[in-house]
Structure formats: C-alpha cells, structure tokens
Design a protein around this motif. Structure first.
Motif, PDB file in Angstrom:
ATOM      1  N   SER A 245      -2.728 -24.833  -9.661  1.00  0.00           N
ATOM      2  CA  SER A 245      -2.493 -25.868  -9.012  1.00  0.00           C
ATOM      3  C   SER A 245      -1.178 -26.666  -9.624  1.00  0.00           C
ATOM      4  CB  SER A 245      -3.563 -27.052  -9.511  1.00  0.00           C
ATOM      5  OG  SER A 245      -4.022 -26.858 -10.711  1.00  0.00           O
ATOM      6  N   PHE A 246      -0.560 -25.939 -10.667  1.00  0.00           N
ATOM      7  CA  PHE A 246       0.498 -26.462 -11.525  1.00  0.00           C
ATOM      8  C   PHE A 246       1.521 -27.043 -10.602  1.00  0.00           C
ATOM      9  CE2 PHE A 246       4.533 -25.865 -13.792  1.00  0.00           C
ATOM     10  CZ  PHE A 246       4.378 -27.003 -14.865  1.00  0.00           C
ATOM     11  N   GLY A 247       2.097 -26.479  -9.620  1.00  0.00           N
ATOM     12  CA  GLY A 247       3.233 -26.816  -8.757  1.00  0.00           C
ATOM     13  C   GLY A 247       2.579 -28.227  -8.050  1.00  0.00           C
ATOM     14  N   LEU A 248       1.425 -28.044  -7.296  1.00  0.00           N
ATOM     15  CA  LEU A 248       0.807 -29.495  -6.950  1.00  0.00           C
ATOM     16  C   LEU A 248       0.817 -30.634  -7.573  1.00  0.00           C
ATOM     17  CD1 LEU A 248      -1.967 -27.520  -4.806  1.00  0.00           C
ATOM     18  CD2 LEU A 248       0.829 -28.000  -4.314  1.00  0.00           C
ATOM     19  N   ARG A 249       0.308 -30.444  -8.985  1.00  0.00           N
ATOM     20  CA  ARG A 249       0.120 -31.353  -9.984  1.00  0.00           C
ATOM     21  C   ARG A 249       1.769 -31.865 -10.372  1.00  0.00           C
ATOM     22  NH1 ARG A 249      -1.723 -29.672 -14.656  1.00  0.00           N
ATOM     23  NH2 ARG A 249      -2.115 -27.300 -13.859  1.00  0.00           N
ATOM     24  N   VAL A 250       2.564 -31.076 -10.359  1.00  0.00           N
ATOM     25  CA  VAL A 250       4.056 -31.498 -10.832  1.00  0.00           C
ATOM     26  C   VAL A 250       4.512 -32.488  -9.766  1.00  0.00           C
ATOM     27  CG1 VAL A 250       6.320 -30.555 -10.964  1.00  0.00           C
ATOM     28  CG2 VAL A 250       4.580 -29.537 -12.332  1.00  0.00           C
ATOM     29  N   ALA A 251       4.255 -32.077  -8.439  1.00  0.00           N
ATOM     30  CA  ALA A 251       4.395 -32.596  -7.164  1.00  0.00           C
ATOM     31  C   ALA A 251       3.901 -34.187  -7.221  1.00  0.00           C
ATOM     32  CB  ALA A 251       4.302 -32.068  -6.092  1.00  0.00           C
ATOM     33  N   GLY A 252       2.884 -34.442  -7.996  1.00  0.00           N
ATOM     34  CA  GLY A 252       1.974 -35.554  -8.053  1.00  0.00           C
ATOM     35  C   GLY A 252       1.044 -35.716  -6.792  1.00  0.00           C
ATOM     36  N   MET A 253       0.627 -34.449  -6.384  1.00  0.00           N
ATOM     37  CA  MET A 253      -0.456 -34.597  -5.206  1.00  0.00           C
ATOM     38  C   MET A 253      -1.767 -35.108  -5.716  1.00  0.00           C
ATOM     39  SD  MET A 253      -1.299 -31.227  -3.049  1.00  0.00           S
ATOM     40  CE  MET A 253       0.292 -31.246  -2.180  1.00  0.00           C
ATOM     41  N   LYS A 254      -2.385 -35.586  -4.700  1.00  0.00           N
ATOM     42  CA  LYS A 254      -3.731 -36.260  -4.956  1.00  0.00           C
ATOM     43  C   LYS A 254      -4.759 -35.089  -5.249  1.00  0.00           C
ATOM     44  CE  LYS A 254      -3.708 -40.629  -2.349  1.00  0.00           C
ATOM     45  NZ  LYS A 254      -2.822 -40.213  -1.011  1.00  0.00           N
ATOM     46  N   LYS A 255      -5.659 -35.684  -6.310  1.00  0.00           N
ATOM     47  CA  LYS A 255      -6.639 -34.715  -6.819  1.00  0.00           C
ATOM     48  C   LYS A 255      -7.273 -33.825  -5.762  1.00  0.00           C
ATOM     49  CE  LYS A 255      -8.479 -34.497 -11.250  1.00  0.00           C
ATOM     50  NZ  LYS A 255      -9.593 -35.069 -12.184  1.00  0.00           N
TER      51      LYS A 255
ATOM     52  N   ASP B 127       7.857 -23.822  -9.046  1.00  0.00           N
ATOM     53  CA  ASP B 127       6.745 -24.959  -8.863  1.00  0.00           C
ATOM     54  C   ASP B 127       7.427 -26.296  -9.110  1.00  0.00           C
ATOM     55  OD1 ASP B 127       4.532 -23.606  -8.161  1.00  0.00           O
ATOM     56  OD2 ASP B 127       4.162 -22.927 -10.272  1.00  0.00           O
ATOM     57  N   GLY B 128       8.487 -26.452  -9.423  1.00  0.00           N
ATOM     58  CA  GLY B 128       9.144 -27.952  -9.331  1.00  0.00           C
ATOM     59  C   GLY B 128       9.123 -28.773 -10.589  1.00  0.00           C
TER      60      GLY B 128
END
Lengths: 311, 360
Positions: free
Chosen positions: B98-108, A209-210
């Motif tokens: 959503s964890f991976g997306l949040r780590v990547a700093g993606m917009k809400k 997940d990064g």
C-alpha cells in the motif's frame, strides 16, 4: 642427534596412530605457543590502559594524608567519596568555587544540540550524495573530505572573526555551530558510505511508488540506518564532550564546558594540589563518554563494519 | 491501433560513453516484450529510462499516447519489479503493497480494496502481516509483483525478476507471470539474460547488443531466422553449429573443402559470385541414420562424446575440422567411437555473410 631423530620418529608414529584413530571433534589444546603469545600481549596492553584508571580511581577515594604517604598503587585504607563531592560541588575553577556541576550542565547544553544537528545534516548530506546525484556532487564531496585533513587550529582564527562579525562570539550558539561544521566531513563520509551499501533498487522502487526526497529519507532510509546512527552518536558525543579547544575559545567564560573547568581545577596554581579531588574530577568528566561506550559499544562495531563494506 | 509504449530515437550517454544510441521501439497494447541480451548490453538501462529512473540524453518516450519524457516515474503509469525484490524491509507485506497508494494520498477503503485484490490474484493473503525477512524468495517476488499490481498501471516493467531464484522456483514463477499476463492483458516489458525465459514468455523478443536492438521479432522467427551471426549464436543451447567457408551460386564449400549443396535455402538477398560466408545449422536439425535419406547433405562421421540429457541426447563429432553437436532421440543407441551417417537440409539452417555478419 640420534636421540632426537628417534624422538621425532616416535612422535611421527604416534601422530600416524592418532590420525588413524581420529574421530569426532578435533582436540583443541589450550596451552599452545600461539595462544600464550596472544594472551600475554592482550594482558600487557590491557594493563597499559587499565593501570592509570586504577590509580585515578583509588586515589580519588583516599584522603590527602594517605596520598602524601606515597603508595600510589595501594588500595585506599578508608575509602570515602568526600573528594568526589568536593569536585562536584565546591572545587574552585578559577575564581568560582562551585565545583564541576555548572561545567557538566554546560557540556550537556553544548553536546546535545551539536550532536543532533550535526548528525541530522550529515545524514541528509550522505543520502543526497548517493541517491540524488546532482551536477558536481562528486566535487562537493571531495571538497568536504579535503576539509577533514586540515588541522582545526588553522581554522581557529578565521572562525573567531566570523563568530565576532555574526555577533555570537562567546555564546553557546557559537560552539554549537563550530562543532556542527567540524563534525560534517567525517559524518557525511560515514553516512554516504552506509547509504551506498543499501540496495539502490529500494530507492528506485520508492521513486516508482511516488515518494519524494524527504519521504524516502524518513520512511525508507532512516528505519534501515539505526546502526550507523549509533556510530555517529558515539563519535559525536565522545568527540564533543571531550573537546577542549572549541569550548575554551568560543563558549565564553560563563559557558565553559566540563573539560575546561576540569583543567582549571587541576591546573590551579594556588594552595597545595588536592590530588584526590583532581582525580575525582577527572573520573567524573570521563564518565559520560565511558557510559556511552558501554551502552552502545556493540552497535558501534556493527555499524562501522556495515559502513566499511562498500565505499 | 495506438501503441502502448513508443520509444523514439532514444540516446543515453554517461559522459563520453554511449550506452544507448538512436533506439526506436514500438510496443503494442497488451504485448509482452522481452529485452534479451548479455550483461552490459543496455537492456536494464533501457528499462530504467522507460521507468524514468534515468534521465535520457536525447529522444522521446510515449506511454499510452502521452509524452512522458520529462515526467517523474510515478506519473508515467508504470509499475516496476526488481531483481532484488526491493521490498521495504521494515514494513509488513500489507504496508509494502500500500506504500505507493498511501503516498498518493488515496482513501483508506480504496487502498484496502486494491491490496485485497492484488493479494487475491497473487495468493499472498496469508502473508499480509509478515515482514519481508520472513518470506521465501518466491513469496518476496510475488509481493514485489503485487506492489506493481496495486497501482493499477498500464505498463509493467520487470527487471530480471527471476534471476535471484533457484531453478525450480524460476520455472514455476515463469508460468505464473505468463498466467498473470493472460489475465490482466497489460503491456509488459521484461528484461532478462535467460533465453528460455525470453522464448517462453515473449510475444516479441528484442535481442540487444551494445545498446542496439539487433533483432525484434516473435520467438519463432528469432530462433529460426536470426538476422545476423550475433543473434544466431546468442539464442539456442547448445549453440548453433557454424561452418565458415565460401558461397558460390548454389554450393557452400567449407574451409576443409567439404561441399554442401544449398539449392533448397531461401535467400533473403540472392548471392552473386563467390563470397565468404558462414553456414549455421541448429543441433536438432541434424538427423541420424535412416532419416538422412533424401537430405541434400549427408556425411559419415565418428562420434566423439555423447551427453544423455534425459529427454534427448547430445552427440559431439566433427565435420572436416569443425566440431559440431547434434541432438537425437534418447532411445537411439550411440556411443563414443561409433561411425554414423548424419545429414541436414540447409533450408532449415541460416547463411550469413562473413563480411557483414548479416543473413543472406
């Protein structure tokens, strides 16, 4: 002889009947030899620990004339907390006569930062040793564990020299650093084993997940580690609070922890020993670890068991 | 067409132990590859190497034409599903996804859109506010798949995703994974030790043993034309019947002296002279009674044990000293002690060299 055999026969018949009539839950008689032995042993061992506590507590509530009477097991005739007040505010520790209160606050100032810093570093250590294995991490761990087998007294003199050279000898920082260092082996072992018992796939999933080193530590690992943190907290708070050696060597006179001041009260050579004050001071000093145990004992057992499953 | 995943000369050693050796694997875009083998054959290790969770000792890995050999897992364009689900226990399903997306700093709003889409595909919308502890095994595995789904990656990696589920759920989710593959058309690499999963899901199966790919082919070829004795024995339940004996010209003679004519068999490498060989015949290729007419090899045997399986029946008997099983219709009446005539056509069997264990 013949009578016993008849009895045995009779009981066998009774047993057979009982087996044939057996139905529902098996009867559990309370007074079996096994239970009697277990409970007597438990009672004896509890007494062994509880009697000194009882003597200490009752004596602290007595007046000096009553103590001189000599009945140490008797309950106090007119229980009062005068001795406690004196122990806290005006008992003489060496030349100072301010009681234990300053020592209590010194102990707080030593225990809180030492506990927080040592637990934090050890948790990161354990996490890195299990999840981010680096070249030589096993050797590093072996050396760390080896450190826990060497008696503290061996390190004392070199540590004093180091503290002197750093210019921190006789300060709070010195005791805090020493406590942090000496807590490291056992705490790292504790955390390492706990993190080893958590599923490795969670860590892998977080990496896919990064998430990086700190993110995985704070967001994935820490929320799952409450039991082991409680164990570490109890170990450190009781260990550091009860410490005498490092406090007396590194802290300097004005920062003496409670244990050192207790010793100064109890071992003072002048005047008649005030047993009630000594007892009250002792109970006061022991209250913090006792309270920690009662508040979190349940967690302690759980965390130790959890850490012990895999090693 | 460019390959989706390409593994070139990959080796992995743990100290002096060689786990994977000079392994090559080319996977086409949208292909469903299953890595199949017993535990300890290196299949999960290979998957971890592709994911970037293990550092390799030698070789290269390309994903989508990009050399990812030194890249972090998150930068490889992969999503991974684990056997133990590996859901973050303290987060809700929604936060897990959503964890991976949040780590990547993606917009809400983008995060919400992707989570909603994954939840819709996997039909887990009602579960979004729950914690993993309050989900059943099948639901947990769906969430785990969803976590790979939201990242919108080219390649899905599955590490024995169904092994922790009970038999019924396993076959349900198996179909669902297949459906998912048809819908998404992603490249999927799937590790399992279950041959049914492999045969039902795969476009191609890679059968592995001791860190080496034994055979890489479509399920039909793997099942019917195994390249060596290991693959022949590993695939198929009950196991392929194996006769050891000698092959000379067009006849196979078993150790007990029974002669089986093999003129009909299509040799890969024509046999020369007389060689020690193994003849393998699948239980369902042995026929019974009247159907034996015209078979190149027939023999009279006595039935030892009968196992009715519902859909068909398994019978145990002996040809010479060799215990064999054969499969027949569940309506056929046979019982222990019956004397029956059985036969088979070696054309549907496999012949292996006893020396090299390779297919002849």
């Amino acid at each position: 002889m013949s009578q016993t055999s008849t009895m045995a026969g009779a009981s066998r018949v009774a047993a057979t009947n009982a087996v044939q009539e057996a139905r529902g839950p098996r009867p559990k008689p309370f007074f079996t030899p096994r239970k009697i032995i277990i409970y007597s042993l438990l009672v004896v061992f509890s007494m062994y620990y509880l009697f000194p506590l009882y003597v200490m507590f009752t004596t602290s509530l007595k007046s000096m004339p009553e103590i001189r009477f000599g009945n140490i097991f008797a309950l106090p005739v007119a229980p009062n907390f005068d001795a406690w007040v004196k122990a806290w505010t005006s008992a003489c520790t060496g030349l100072n006569c301010q009681g234990l209160a300053p020592g209590f606050w010194n102990s707080v100032k030593i225990t809180i930062p030492s506990t927080i810093i040592s637990i934090f570093i050890a948790a990161v250590n354990g996490y890195a040793l299990i999840n981010w294995r680096f070249k030589g991490s096993e050797i590093f761990f072996a050396i760390l564990i080896f450190g826990s087998f060497i008696p503290y007294q061996v390190f004392l003199y070199p540590m004093v020299i180091i503290a002197r050279e750093l210019g921190i000898f006789g300060t709070l920082q010195a005791v805090i650093i020493v406590h942090t260092i000496f807590g490291m082996p056992i705490l790292t072992l504790l955390f390492r084993n706990y993190f080893a018992s958590l599923p490795q796939e969670l860590f892998k999933a977080a990496r896919v997940d990064g998430a990086g080193f700190w993110r995985i530590f704070f967001e994935i690992m820490l929320p799952m580690s409450l039991p082991i943190f409680v164990v570490a907290l109890i170990l450190q708070v009781t260990g550091i609070w009860n410490d005498f050696l490092f406090g007396v060597v590194f802290a300097g006179t004005q920062n003496y922890p409670m244990t050192v001041q207790l010793n100064n009260i109890v071992n003072s050579a002048q005047g008649t020993p005030e047993y009630n004050v000594n007892m009250a001071a002792t109970v006061l000093t022991g209250l913090v670890p006792l309270a920690v145990y009662f508040v979190s004992g349940k967690w302690f057992v759980r965390g130790v068991a959890a850490g012990a499953v895999k090693g | 067409m460019q390959n989706s995943v390409s593994i070139r000369d990959l080796s992995l050693n743990f100290g002096s132990v060689k786990v994977l050796e000079h392994l090559d694997l080319e996977i086409a875009q949208g292909e469903f590859i299953v890595l199949l083998g017993p535990s300890g054959c290196g299949k999960s290790t290979l998957l971890n190497c592709i994911a970037g969770l293990l550092d390799i000792s030698d070789g290269q890995i390309f994903i989508g034409g990009r050399n990812v050999t030194w890249l972090e897992p998150k930068d490889r364009g992969i999503g991974m599903v684990f056997q133990s689900y590996a859901l973050y226990p303290q987060m809700t399903v929604e936060r897990n996804l959503s964890f991976g997306l949040r780590v990547a700093g993606m917009k809400k709003d983008e995060v919400e859109k992707r989570v909603a889409r994954a939840a819709e595909i996997l039909q887990i919308q009602p579960l979004l506010e729950r914690k993993p502890a309050n989900l059943s095994g099948g639901q947990r595995q769906r969430v785990a798949i969803g976590r790979a789904l939201v990242r919108d990656v080219d390649v899905f990696l599955f590490d024995e995703p169904l092994s922790n589920l009970d038999a019924k759920l396993r076959s349900d989710l198996r179909v669902e994974i297949k459906r998912l593959h048809h819908r998404l058309k992603n490249t999927m690499i799937y590790v399992t030790h279950d041959q049914i999963e492999a045969l039902t899901l795969a476009d191609r199966i890679a059968v592995m043993k001791n860190g080496v790919i034994q055979q890489l082919a479509d399920p039909h070829t793997i099942y019917n034309r195994p390249v060596n004795l290991y693959v022949a024995g590993f695939i198929g339940s009950p196991q392929m019947n194996m006769f050891t004996g000698t092959l000379s010209d067009s006849t196979f003679t078993t150790e007990d002296g029974i002669v089986i004519p093999v003129e009909t068999y299509a040799f890969d490498t024509p046999a020369t002279g007389s060689t020690a060989a193994v003849l393998g015949v699948r239980p369902e290729h042995i026929v019974l009674g009247d159907e034996t007419a015209g078979m190149p090899f027939t023999i009279d045997v006595e039935i030892e044990i009968v196992e009715p399986m519902g859909s068909d029946t398994l019978a145990w008997t002996k040809i010479g000293g060799q215990a064999i099983t054969f499969r027949c219709d569940s309506d056929v009446v046979i019982a222990t002690g019956h004397k029956v005539r059985i036969g088979f056509d070696p054309a549907r069997g496999s012949i292996f060299s006893a020396e090299t264990t390779n297919r002849l």
